[in-house]
Structures are given as structure tokens and as C-alpha cells.
Design an enzyme around this catalytic site. Sequence first.
Site, mmCIF file in Angstrom:
data_model
loop_
_atom_site.group_PDB
_atom_site.id
_atom_site.type_symbol
_atom_site.label_atom_id
_atom_site.label_comp_id
_atom_site.label_asym_id
_atom_site.label_seq_id
_atom_site.Cartn_x
_atom_site.Cartn_y
_atom_site.Cartn_z
ATOM 1 N N ARG A 57 -0.443 15.627 20.001
ATOM 2 C CA ARG A 57 -1.738 15.077 19.563
ATOM 3 C C ARG A 57 -2.627 16.219 19.079
ATOM 4 O O ARG A 57 -3.328 16.110 18.078
ATOM 5 C CB ARG A 57 -2.417 14.286 20.685
ATOM 6 C CG ARG A 57 -3.858 13.889 20.336
ATOM 7 C CD ARG A 57 -4.436 12.724 21.140
ATOM 8 N NE ARG A 57 -4.053 12.710 22.531
ATOM 9 C CZ ARG A 57 -4.528 13.530 23.477
ATOM 10 N NH1 ARG A 57 -5.444 14.451 23.187
ATOM 11 N NH2 ARG A 57 -4.099 13.442 24.719
ATOM 12 N N TYR A 109 -15.283 1.698 -1.043
ATOM 13 C CA TYR A 109 -14.162 0.937 -0.478
ATOM 14 C C TYR A 109 -14.671 -0.006 0.628
ATOM 15 O O TYR A 109 -15.507 0.388 1.450
ATOM 16 C CB TYR A 109 -13.142 1.943 0.078
ATOM 17 C CG TYR A 109 -11.975 1.308 0.744
ATOM 18 C CD1 TYR A 109 -11.007 0.641 -0.004
ATOM 19 C CD2 TYR A 109 -11.815 1.352 2.123
ATOM 20 C CE1 TYR A 109 -9.924 0.038 0.608
ATOM 21 C CE2 TYR A 109 -10.732 0.748 2.741
ATOM 22 C CZ TYR A 109 -9.797 0.098 1.972
ATOM 23 O OH TYR A 109 -8.729 -0.509 2.578
ATOM 24 N N ASP A 181 -15.057 10.859 -1.339
ATOM 25 C CA ASP A 181 -13.762 10.198 -1.185
ATOM 26 C C ASP A 181 -13.026 10.366 -2.515
ATOM 27 O O ASP A 181 -13.419 9.778 -3.521
ATOM 28 C CB ASP A 181 -13.980 8.719 -0.838
ATOM 29 C CG ASP A 181 -12.671 7.972 -0.603
ATOM 30 O OD1 ASP A 181 -11.637 8.375 -1.169
ATOM 31 O OD2 ASP A 181 -12.699 6.957 0.128
ATOM 32 N N LYS A 206 -2.544 6.030 -0.670
ATOM 33 C CA LYS A 206 -2.575 5.696 -2.092
ATOM 34 C C LYS A 206 -1.797 6.752 -2.888
ATOM 35 O O LYS A 206 -0.623 6.904 -2.674
ATOM 36 C CB LYS A 206 -4.030 5.542 -2.550
ATOM 37 C CG LYS A 206 -4.910 4.741 -1.553
ATOM 38 C CD LYS A 206 -4.514 3.295 -1.404
ATOM 39 C CE LYS A 206 -5.169 2.588 -0.217
ATOM 40 N NZ LYS A 206 -6.594 2.707 -0.095
HETATM 41 C C1 LIG Z 1 -7.603 2.549 0.896
HETATM 42 C C2 LIG Z 1 -8.848 3.349 0.805
HETATM 43 C C3 LIG Z 1 -9.501 3.829 1.955
HETATM 44 C C4 LIG Z 1 -9.035 3.494 3.348
HETATM 45 O O1 LIG Z 1 -7.802 4.078 3.647
HETATM 46 P P1 LIG Z 1 -6.698 3.437 4.614
HETATM 47 O O2 LIG Z 1 -5.587 4.422 4.504
HETATM 48 O O3 LIG Z 1 -6.365 2.080 4.133
HETATM 49 O O4 LIG Z 1 -7.309 3.408 5.989
HETATM 50 C C5 LIG Z 1 -10.630 4.604 1.781
HETATM 51 N N1 LIG Z 1 -11.110 4.889 0.556
HETATM 52 C C6 LIG Z 1 -10.518 4.432 -0.573
HETATM 53 C C7 LIG Z 1 -11.109 4.771 -1.909
HETATM 54 C C8 LIG Z 1 -9.375 3.644 -0.494
HETATM 55 O O5 LIG Z 1 -8.811 3.189 -1.616
#
Ligand SMILES: *Cc1c(COP(=O)(O)O)cnc(C)c1O
Length: 396
Positions: A57, A109, A181, A206
Site C-alpha cells: 500500500r 467530468y 485534469d 482513458k
Molecule cells: C473518466 C474521467 C474522470 C474519472 O476517472 P475514473 O477513472 O473513471 O475514476 C475524471 N476526469 C475526466 C476528464 C474523465 O474523463
Amino acid sequence: MSHANSPREWAIDTLCIHAGQEPDPIHGAVMTPIVLSSTFAQDGPAMLKGPGFDYSRAGNPTRAALEACFASLEGGKHGVAFGSGCAATMAILLMLKSGDHVLVGDDVYGGTFRIFDKVMKQFGIEATFLDMSDATKVRAAVRPNTRLVWMETPSNPMLKIFDIAAIAEVAKSASAWLAVDNTFATPVLQRPLQLGATIVVHSTTKYLNGHSDVVGGAVVTDDDAIAEKLHFIQKSAGAVPSPFDCYMVLRGLKTLGVRMRQHVQSARGIAEWLASHAQVARVHYPGLASHPGHALASRQMKGPGGMISFELRGGIDASRAFLAALRVFVCAESLGGVESLAELPAVMTHASLTAEARRALGIGDGLIRLSVGLEDLNDLRGDLEAGFGAALRAAR
Ligand SMILES: *Cc1c(COP(=O)(O)O)cnc(C)c1O
């Protein structure tokens, strides 16, 4: 294994393949080993072996390789990996305290919106949501207790472009952190730390993993004190990715550069074709000269990305028929994989927003979002053409 960051002057395609991933010194394995062990033998009580791992962890060799790679790709000193993008977001917010205020882009998001709107509220952290297209409006919204500014660019699903450098200035003069982000752009197309951001966050689910088979997250920063806090939170709150998932993301990352270039090339081709289609009222893609953020995107990004949204004429029945007719594009949420995806934000990814909030953002029943994958461009266009045919019949 040494996970010293790779030279910053290396180009991103080289970093994707080598950063954090030197051959392992014991066996010479060229590919990073998956170290599943939860615990590590010590030479004596509290006497850790060379690399300093004690419990997975707190730290794990496969994860450490991935974290070094994340840091190198974003041009930062420190990378911290999490079990999801939302866990990465939460780790950043756990550095705040009750009474702090956050400015958040209004087109973020859905899961990020939910964290600010529902989860953090319970802990006395207040968020103001606003359109960040105009940096002077962001400056006007700063309060004495504003500690963090949070943005996504390009935004989701409207693909708005915000000026990272200008908003970094606003955050800096308010002594607040700017978190960007960077999930939609990836470091191949945009590097926010170089534009003045304090923190970069990713859903590695993604493009970074890129094969729709891992859920993961990452945070990168150049700031030593912030990195120390993030590592402490990672270890304490425990939202860590498994060594196997870390390996999967390392494997996916190796092709990030070539994947992104092809995503951009195909998305450009589709966006231009859609823009001249009679059944399309409007295309949102920063690579089109008609997009309001086109000039800024050309300055701030190396390419406009692989995401497109467009407004189909004919109402909800036409939209449903369009999506039902697709055979190459899969009707699904998420994005950034090798396979093309199509979805209807009003009833899928953005269904949790109120109808009024969707209207304010421009998310109507005809808005379709595409994640353009790596299939043949003619097959993709042919598939969409079949969708338009079905939409026309449904609207009659
Ligand atoms: C999918 C996404 C998230 C969240 O991520 P997870 O891996 O699904 O928890 C945050 N920001 C953006 C722009 C996303 O497309």
C-alpha cells in the site's frame, strides 16, 4: 530497480517507452516485472532492503515504475498513482481543510462535479462552478479562502478550451493551486505544468491506458511539499492501484504517442466531414476554425485531440436511431480507447445533471459525443453515414 526520472530533454515518444522502465537489475527483464507481493523482507527490524519497499500500500516496484513514467511524461518531478481518476481527484481534495473554497470549471467530468457538489460539502469545503472562458471572471470569483482552482481543458462534452497560462496567473496571485485534469488532451498534446499549473490529474482509464481494460488515476506535480502530502494520503487513505493494473497501464503507455497522433488525424477527418453534413446543426471540435477556442487550442495544444461532439438534427428519436444503427462505433460511456465509442450525453454521461444545468451548458437531446478510435477512417465514416440514414428515417 532504479526509478530515477528520465532526462527531461527526451521527447515524449521516448519517455513513453523508457521512463521509469530500466531493465530490472536482477534478471535483466526488459519489460517491468509485475511484483504482486504485498510485503517485503527486511534485513532486520526496520532495516529495509535497497529500494526501500516494506508494504505494497505504501509502495510497490511496479507502481513505482509507473509513477516515474507519469512524472516524466508530464515533465514533473513527482508522480502518484491511484485506483481510479476519482481517487486521484479525492487525494488532491484531501489536502484541503474545512473552510477552504474551490473554483471549478462548470463543464467538468460528472464524477468530479459529484465529488465537489456532494462529498466535499459534508466536510465544509465550498465550490463555486463557473465558465472559465474569461480569466477576468475567474479572478473576480476568487475569495480570501480560495485555495484551489480546478479546470478541464478541453472540457466534456462541449470541448471548450480554457487558457491554462492565464488561469495559472489568477491562481498564483491568489496563492491558490491550479489543478488541471489533462485526461482529454494527454501529455502528448498538452503539458499543463509547463504552462504554470501546480498539479496535473488524470483518469488513466482513458487515453493513457488506452485499451478500455483498466480503471486508474494519476497525479503529477513539481512541488516537493505537495508530493509529500499526496504520498502520505495515498498510503493513509489507501486508494492504490494493483500491481497488475500498473503493468497494464505501463504497457498501454508505450504506444501513447502514435495512438494520439492517429486519434487526432482521424478525428480531424471526421469533424471536417460532419461540419459539411446536412443533418448536423453544429460540430464542437477545437481543430475546426469555426470553434471559438480554435486559436487558443492551436497555441496551447500540439493537436486538438480525438473527442468530437456534434448536434444532430431531428430530436431524441433521431439520436436514438442514429446510435442504434452504428456497428463500428460502440454505444458506451468512457473514451480514449483504441475502439471508437459514441454516446448521448443527455441520457448517459450527463444524465445526473438537472435538465436546467444541461440546457445552460448546451447539452441537448441531439448532442452526440464521439471518442474516435483507431479503426479505418473510411469504415468510421461509413458507419456514421448509416447512422444518419437511420436518423432520417426515424425523424420522418
Ligand atoms: C473518466 C474521467 C474522470 C474519472 O476517472 P475514473 O477513472 O473513471 O475514476 C475524471 N476526469 C475526466 C476528464 C474523465 O474523463
